[in-house]
Design a protein around this motif. Sequence first.
Motif, PDB file in Angstrom:
ATOM      1  N   UNK A  38       0.839  -1.195   0.000  1.00 14.92           N
ATOM      2  CA  UNK A  38       0.000   0.000   0.000  1.00 14.92           C
ATOM      3  C   UNK A  38       0.875   1.246   0.000  1.00 14.92           C
ATOM      4  N   UNK A  39       0.318   2.333  -0.523  1.00 11.76           N
ATOM      5  CA  UNK A  39       0.998   3.629  -0.450  1.00 11.76           C
ATOM      6  C   UNK A  39       0.510   4.442   0.739  1.00 11.76           C
ATOM      7  N   UNK A  40      -0.360   3.854   1.580  1.00 15.37           N
ATOM      8  CA  UNK A  40      -0.838   4.532   2.785  1.00 15.37           C
ATOM      9  C   UNK A  40       0.190   4.307   3.886  1.00 15.37           C
ATOM     10  N   UNK A  41       0.751   5.365   4.455  1.00 15.14           N
ATOM     11  CA  UNK A  41       1.812   5.190   5.456  1.00 15.14           C
ATOM     12  C   UNK A  41       1.269   4.602   6.757  1.00 15.14           C
ATOM     13  N   UNK A  42       2.114   3.797   7.421  1.00 13.40           N
ATOM     14  CA  UNK A  42       1.781   3.318   8.756  1.00 13.40           C
ATOM     15  C   UNK A  42       0.693   2.277   8.824  1.00 13.40           C
ATOM     16  N   UNK A  43       0.371   1.623   7.700  1.00 15.71           N
ATOM     17  CA  UNK A  43      -0.729   0.655   7.674  1.00 15.71           C
ATOM     18  C   UNK A  43      -0.192  -0.757   7.460  1.00 15.71           C
ATOM     19  N   UNK A  44      -0.641  -1.662   8.321  1.00 18.24           N
ATOM     20  CA  UNK A  44      -0.419  -3.092   8.133  1.00 18.24           C
ATOM     21  C   UNK A  44      -1.768  -3.748   7.846  1.00 18.24           C
ATOM     22  N   UNK A  45      -1.754  -4.882   7.181  1.00 19.61           N
ATOM     23  CA  UNK A  45      -3.001  -5.497   6.741  1.00 19.61           C
ATOM     24  C   UNK A  45      -3.940  -5.803   7.893  1.00 19.61           C
TER      25      UNK A  45
END
Length: 468
Positions: A38-45
């Motif tokens: 993902x290009x969303x920072x700070x995100x894990x599935x």
Amino acid sequence: MTTTAAIVAPILFGLALGAWASRAEVSPPASVAPAFVTDVPGIREEMLDPEYWIGRLRDDEIRMTAAEIGTFNAKNFARGEYLHDLDQFPQRLKRTRVLALLDTVSRPASTPRFHTDDSPLTPRDYAALEASTQRARIPAEVRVRWGMVVRRANMRSFPTQMRIYKNPQDTDLDRLQETGVFPGQRLALLHESADGNWWFAVNYHYAAWLPKSAVAVGDRDVIDRWSQREPRLLVTGAQVQTNFNPDDPRTSQVALDMGVSLPLLSAADVGYQVNGQNPYASYIVSLPARAADGSLEFVPTLIARSRDVHRGALAYRDSALLRQAFKFLGERYGWGHDYNGRDCTGFIGEVYKSFGILMPRNSGQQGRGGFAPTRFFGEGDEKRRRDALGSLQVGDLIYIPGHVMMYIGDVSGEPYVIHDVTGLRYYDSEKNFYSGTLSGVSVTPLKPLWLSRDKSFVDSIYAIKTIL
């Protein structure tokens, strides 16, 4: 078993076993799920699962009882800021009052607008839109008529389906789109369009134009009794449908969005066949429908018990808030409930409606209105803003200009939110400014996000509200 059968059976078994073994030898290796990127920072599935956040809750107590929610709503309606108490709505209105409501939506834009072919709106276009409202024909005293929404529909600035845009490239935001309405919502009907196909109407939190085809006209007392009837079935999924009905298209596969509430019936009321189906595996509801002459009637209709529905409002607690919000995760952003979806405040409003809590329609109305304890922050209040982020509660609403987010929890000192949002902007690890797209209900960290190159989300916060 005959001799022949006794001989053949083992052979067949052996052939079958051999075929199975052969398939096993050549079968491909177990599939591996593709890596989460993902290009969303700070995100894990795992953060995209509500149970991740529910597991981090410190407590999960009831936040308000049903009686307290009733009192909360009553106080907010009594303020009269942005909510319309249809129980107390007058039967007659002066022309000046109707015009004031009309002028909140049916007015020319202060900046250029464009058609779908990129051509600008002209004074002639606005004159045609103005003529469609036939405001000159509003009498000195308006007798209010009453109606009920029978299908999901859009409320519009003017009585037209024409789409217009602020920017020819920004076609997701139709600037004539105001909000959505849903089956079972009461309406005060104040005025008709010049072509006779639209009502100018007031619902509990908005006043705008909607197609007559989505409205059934009825007696106020009948509508009020239906609205107050108990027990009720509440839609708790993002959207469910009534059962297919081959006999009456008006009640067949009707879309019902989260927060729609309908009176429950029983087989004792309607019998053991509803539209050709035994109702025992479904809920029987009283669904508003439009007769051929436009009048209101209520039709027994089935909603399968397997659908995401609940008897009465949900208990208002943190875990339920999270589960309700995540039911919209990934839904496409829809400005003013466009695209069969919702925008940031539509998303928040539908989630809280699951608990019986009613809110103003627009983010500015929610953020600046007095419907809940509020903390406002002016320029130079950076420290207070950041201190406030350290004491957030799950479900808190965070307001920046034109947008609202719901706080869902903290990870290593970083507050995370769920929100229905269009853009994605942040500075990467090398201080490069990244501009991307979300255009849907998304989970994001709060602090890394920026409105523009010069203004962060955090520095734009003007209100934080706890709904208690």
